[in-house]
Write a protein that holds these residues in place. Structure first.
Motif, PDB file in Angstrom:
ATOM      1  N   TYR A  33      43.764  66.880  17.676  1.00 56.39           N
ATOM      2  CA  TYR A  33      43.841  65.438  17.458  1.00 56.39           C
ATOM      3  C   TYR A  33      45.172  65.178  16.765  1.00 56.39           C
ATOM      4  O   TYR A  33      45.508  65.821  15.770  1.00 56.39           O
ATOM      5  CB  TYR A  33      42.668  64.966  16.593  1.00 56.39           C
ATOM      6  N   GLN A  34      45.957  64.255  17.327  1.00 57.15           N
ATOM      7  CA  GLN A  34      47.278  63.979  16.762  1.00 57.15           C
ATOM      8  C   GLN A  34      47.300  62.563  16.198  1.00 57.15           C
ATOM      9  O   GLN A  34      47.184  61.583  16.929  1.00 57.15           O
ATOM     10  CB  GLN A  34      48.350  64.153  17.843  1.00 57.15           C
ATOM     11  N   GLY A  35      47.388  62.499  14.878  1.00 53.41           N
ATOM     12  CA  GLY A  35      47.441  61.192  14.218  1.00 53.41           C
ATOM     13  C   GLY A  35      48.213  61.362  12.929  1.00 53.41           C
ATOM     14  O   GLY A  35      49.064  62.252  12.826  1.00 53.41           O
ATOM     15  N   ARG A  36      47.924  60.529  11.911  1.00 52.16           N
ATOM     16  CA  ARG A  36      48.601  60.717  10.616  1.00 52.16           C
ATOM     17  C   ARG A  36      48.198  62.070  10.039  1.00 52.16           C
ATOM     18  O   ARG A  36      47.059  62.510  10.214  1.00 52.16           O
ATOM     19  CB  ARG A  36      48.205  59.590   9.664  1.00 52.16           C
ATOM     20  N   ARG A  37      49.147  62.744   9.343  1.00 60.53           N
ATOM     21  CA  ARG A  37      48.922  64.132   8.915  1.00 60.53           C
ATOM     22  C   ARG A  37      47.568  64.349   8.242  1.00 60.53           C
ATOM     23  O   ARG A  37      46.838  65.268   8.570  1.00 60.53           O
ATOM     24  CB  ARG A  37      50.028  64.562   7.925  1.00 60.53           C
ATOM     25  N   ASP A  39      44.759  62.441   8.218  1.00 59.43           N
ATOM     26  CA  ASP A  39      43.610  62.222   9.110  1.00 59.43           C
ATOM     27  C   ASP A  39      43.490  63.380  10.094  1.00 59.43           C
ATOM     28  O   ASP A  39      42.403  63.889  10.347  1.00 59.43           O
ATOM     29  CB  ASP A  39      43.794  60.931   9.945  1.00 59.43           C
ATOM     30  N   ALA A  40      44.646  63.780  10.662  1.00 60.58           N
ATOM     31  CA  ALA A  40      44.641  64.825  11.682  1.00 60.58           C
ATOM     32  C   ALA A  40      44.083  66.122  11.100  1.00 60.58           C
ATOM     33  O   ALA A  40      43.267  66.797  11.728  1.00 60.58           O
ATOM     34  CB  ALA A  40      46.048  65.041  12.226  1.00 60.58           C
ATOM     35  N   GLU A  42      41.989  66.547   8.667  1.00 68.67           N
ATOM     36  CA  GLU A  42      40.530  66.445   8.475  1.00 68.67           C
ATOM     37  C   GLU A  42      39.778  66.574   9.793  1.00 68.67           C
ATOM     38  O   GLU A  42      38.753  67.245   9.866  1.00 68.67           O
ATOM     39  CB  GLU A  42      40.175  65.107   7.809  1.00 68.67           C
ATOM     40  N   VAL A  43      40.288  65.929  10.844  1.00 61.76           N
ATOM     41  CA  VAL A  43      39.603  65.964  12.142  1.00 61.76           C
ATOM     42  C   VAL A  43      39.674  67.369  12.745  1.00 61.76           C
ATOM     43  O   VAL A  43      38.703  67.872  13.318  1.00 61.76           O
ATOM     44  CB  VAL A  43      40.236  64.937  13.123  1.00 61.76           C
ATOM     45  N   ASN A  44      40.853  68.021  12.596  1.00 59.31           N
ATOM     46  CA  ASN A  44      41.085  69.276  13.317  1.00 59.31           C
ATOM     47  C   ASN A  44      40.523  70.517  12.632  1.00 59.31           C
ATOM     48  O   ASN A  44      40.258  71.512  13.299  1.00 59.31           O
ATOM     49  CB  ASN A  44      42.589  69.481  13.526  1.00 59.31           C
ATOM     50  N   CYS A  45      40.360  70.446  11.299  1.00 60.49           N
ATOM     51  CA  CYS A  45      40.133  71.717  10.586  1.00 60.49           C
ATOM     52  C   CYS A  45      38.767  72.337  10.862  1.00 60.49           C
ATOM     53  O   CYS A  45      38.659  73.544  10.971  1.00 60.49           O
ATOM     54  CB  CYS A  45      40.367  71.550   9.085  1.00 60.49           C
ATOM     55  N   CYS A  46      37.721  71.515  11.052  1.00 63.45           N
ATOM     56  CA  CYS A  46      36.380  72.089  10.843  1.00 63.45           C
ATOM     57  C   CYS A  46      35.403  72.080  12.019  1.00 63.45           C
ATOM     58  O   CYS A  46      34.266  72.542  11.851  1.00 63.45           O
ATOM     59  CB  CYS A  46      35.723  71.401   9.663  1.00 63.45           C
ATOM     60  N   PHE A  47      35.770  71.609  13.168  1.00 61.84           N
ATOM     61  CA  PHE A  47      34.881  71.570  14.336  1.00 61.84           C
ATOM     62  C   PHE A  47      33.473  71.057  13.971  1.00 61.84           C
ATOM     63  O   PHE A  47      32.502  71.825  13.971  1.00 61.84           O
ATOM     64  CB  PHE A  47      34.781  72.965  14.987  1.00 61.84           C
ATOM     65  N   PRO A  48      33.353  69.762  13.663  1.00 66.47           N
ATOM     66  CA  PRO A  48      32.067  69.247  13.184  1.00 66.47           C
ATOM     67  C   PRO A  48      30.946  69.260  14.228  1.00 66.47           C
ATOM     68  O   PRO A  48      29.772  69.202  13.876  1.00 66.47           O
ATOM     69  CB  PRO A  48      32.387  67.800  12.780  1.00 66.47           C
ATOM     70  N   PHE A  49      31.293  69.363  15.531  1.00 66.07           N
ATOM     71  CA  PHE A  49      30.251  69.237  16.566  1.00 66.07           C
ATOM     72  C   PHE A  49      29.659  70.574  17.012  1.00 66.07           C
ATOM     73  O   PHE A  49      28.684  70.606  17.733  1.00 66.07           O
ATOM     74  CB  PHE A  49      30.815  68.501  17.792  1.00 66.07           C
ATOM     75  N   PHE A  50      30.297  71.688  16.636  1.00 59.86           N
ATOM     76  CA  PHE A  50      29.759  72.999  17.044  1.00 59.86           C
ATOM     77  C   PHE A  50      30.363  74.081  16.159  1.00 59.86           C
ATOM     78  O   PHE A  50      31.399  73.890  15.537  1.00 59.86           O
ATOM     79  CB  PHE A  50      30.079  73.295  18.523  1.00 59.86           C
ATOM     80  N   GLN A 105      52.293  74.846   9.567  1.00 61.93           N
ATOM     81  CA  GLN A 105      52.714  75.361   8.260  1.00 61.93           C
ATOM     82  C   GLN A 105      53.577  74.342   7.525  1.00 61.93           C
ATOM     83  O   GLN A 105      53.393  74.119   6.327  1.00 61.93           O
ATOM     84  CB  GLN A 105      53.459  76.682   8.433  1.00 61.93           C
ATOM     85  N   SER A 106      54.524  73.700   8.228  1.00 62.70           N
ATOM     86  CA  SER A 106      55.380  72.753   7.514  1.00 62.70           C
ATOM     87  C   SER A 106      54.609  71.484   7.143  1.00 62.70           C
ATOM     88  O   SER A 106      54.843  70.892   6.093  1.00 62.70           O
ATOM     89  CB  SER A 106      56.671  72.447   8.285  1.00 62.70           C
ATOM     90  N   ASP A 107      53.630  71.088   7.964  1.00 61.82           N
ATOM     91  CA  ASP A 107      52.780  69.942   7.603  1.00 61.82           C
ATOM     92  C   ASP A 107      51.980  70.240   6.336  1.00 61.82           C
ATOM     93  O   ASP A 107      51.844  69.380   5.459  1.00 61.82           O
ATOM     94  CB  ASP A 107      51.793  69.619   8.738  1.00 61.82           C
ATOM     95  N   ALA A 108      51.433  71.466   6.262  1.00 52.13           N
ATOM     96  CA  ALA A 108      50.638  71.829   5.075  1.00 52.13           C
ATOM     97  C   ALA A 108      51.523  71.840   3.829  1.00 52.13           C
ATOM     98  O   ALA A 108      51.113  71.351   2.768  1.00 52.13           O
ATOM     99  CB  ALA A 108      49.977  73.192   5.291  1.00 52.13           C
ATOM    100  N   GLU A 109      52.748  72.365   3.968  1.00 49.79           N
ATOM    101  CA  GLU A 109      53.669  72.358   2.812  1.00 49.79           C
ATOM    102  C   GLU A 109      53.929  70.939   2.344  1.00 49.79           C
ATOM    103  O   GLU A 109      53.920  70.642   1.153  1.00 49.79           O
ATOM    104  CB  GLU A 109      55.011  73.002   3.199  1.00 49.79           C
ATOM    105  N   TRP A 110      54.174  70.046   3.300  1.00 49.03           N
ATOM    106  CA  TRP A 110      54.463  68.642   2.987  1.00 49.03           C
ATOM    107  C   TRP A 110      53.279  67.993   2.276  1.00 49.03           C
ATOM    108  O   TRP A 110      53.426  67.320   1.260  1.00 49.03           O
ATOM    109  CB  TRP A 110      54.794  67.905   4.283  1.00 49.03           C
ATOM    110  N   MET A 111      52.081  68.237   2.810  1.00 53.76           N
ATOM    111  CA  MET A 111      50.879  67.630   2.195  1.00 53.76           C
ATOM    112  C   MET A 111      50.608  68.229   0.818  1.00 53.76           C
ATOM    113  O   MET A 111      50.198  67.521  -0.101  1.00 53.76           O
ATOM    114  CB  MET A 111      49.668  67.839   3.101  1.00 53.76           C
ATOM    115  N   ASN A 112      50.879  69.532   0.675  1.00 52.60           N
ATOM    116  CA  ASN A 112      50.595  70.185  -0.608  1.00 52.60           C
ATOM    117  C   ASN A 112      51.521  69.699  -1.718  1.00 52.60           C
ATOM    118  O   ASN A 112      51.123  69.668  -2.884  1.00 52.60           O
ATOM    119  CB  ASN A 112      50.649  71.710  -0.452  1.00 52.60           C
ATOM    120  N   LYS A 113      52.770  69.322  -1.371  1.00 53.93           N
ATOM    121  CA  LYS A 113      53.663  68.756  -2.396  1.00 53.93           C
ATOM    122  C   LYS A 113      53.026  67.512  -3.001  1.00 53.93           C
ATOM    123  O   LYS A 113      53.023  67.327  -4.214  1.00 53.93           O
ATOM    124  CB  LYS A 113      55.016  68.375  -1.749  1.00 53.93           C
ATOM    125  N   ARG A 114      52.493  66.649  -2.152  1.00 54.39           N
ATOM    126  CA  ARG A 114      51.834  65.413  -2.615  1.00 54.39           C
ATOM    127  C   ARG A 114      50.562  65.739  -3.378  1.00 54.39           C
ATOM    128  O   ARG A 114      50.287  65.139  -4.419  1.00 54.39           O
ATOM    129  CB  ARG A 114      51.454  64.537  -1.428  1.00 54.39           C
TER     130      ARG A 114
END
Ligand SMILES: [Zn+2]
Length: 226
Positions: A33-37, A39-40, A42-50, A105-114
């Motif tokens: 799922y490609q959206g704001r970092r 939101d994306a 949260e949607v992508n990490c955990c496979f809520p449906f299976f 990896q670079s998205d996680a670094e960016w989010m972790n700074k915040r």
């Protein structure tokens, strides 16, 4: 036979559809799922449906990241099944999933700074380049128009989708043990418009009982590159 839409329903990214038949679970595409970092992630990490470990096999229509990009996360979280794809899709995924891992990896670094500034717990990247490499070992390549049994009572054929190199529509001929009936399901993936110098036109398929089809530009005129 049951079909569950786990992504790309009501939106255009994160294609994931779960087919349950004859006691098996077959996942059609495993897109990001490609959206704001935030939101994306949260949607992508955990496979809520299976549960990823419960997936017996995956059929991949094509290499675009909104169809393939969450595969390394799926396999690193326990899916041990075959990933069926054309040869072209496999070759593209080798490059694109490695690239996507670097972006994760670079998205996680960016989010972790915040998150550090806000005193929130740090997050892990969705997957690493090693996860992407390991995921590729589960690929099983099948050429166009070659029938292949991919599970009990499930025969799969890739036919050309004319969308990008290696892109396929997926034809599933299913003998459903629940009612003893034969059914044909067509999963279109993304379909090209035809009349393209580099790609063959999309193939047609007959006697289909169920169609699962992309409709991003349904009913609209689009220009080149749309
Ligand atoms: Zn596509």
């Amino acid at each position: 036979m049951k079909l569950k839409f786990c992504g790309a329903a009501g939106t255009t990214t994160g294609s994931q559809h779960l087919l349950e038949v004859n006691g098996q679970r077959i996942l059609l595409d495993c897109g990001l799922y490609q959206g704001r970092r935030k939101d994306a992630h949260e949607v992508n990490c955990c496979f809520p449906f299976f549960d990823p470990a419960s997936i017996d096999s995956v059929v991949l229509s094509h290499a675009h990241i909104d169809h393939s990009g969450n595969l390394p996360n799926l396999t690193s979280k326990g899916c041990k099944g075959n990933i069926y794809a054309t040869f072209g899709t496999r070759d593209l995924c080798q490059v694109m999933l490695a690239d996507s891992a670097r972006i994760q990896q670079s998205d996680a670094e960016w989010m972790n700074k915040r998150r550090k500034k806000e005193g929130l717990p740090l997050i892990e990247p969705l997957y690493s380049p090693i996860d992407a490499e390991l995921c590729l070992r589960q690929f099983v390549n099948v050429g166009y128009d070659r029938k292949m049994m991919i599970g009990r009572g499930v025969e799969m054929t890739f036919i050309d989708a004319g969308h990008i190199l290696g892109s396929a529509q997926v034809v599933l001929d299913i003998e459903d043990e629940a009612d003893g009936k034969k059914k044909r399901l067509l999963f279109s993936g993304d379909v090209g418009r035809g009349d393209n110098d580099l790609l063959r036109d999309p193939a047609s398929c007959e006697d289909v009982d169920f169609v699962l089809m992309e409709s991003t530009y349904g009913g609209r005129e689009v220009g080149d590159g749309g």
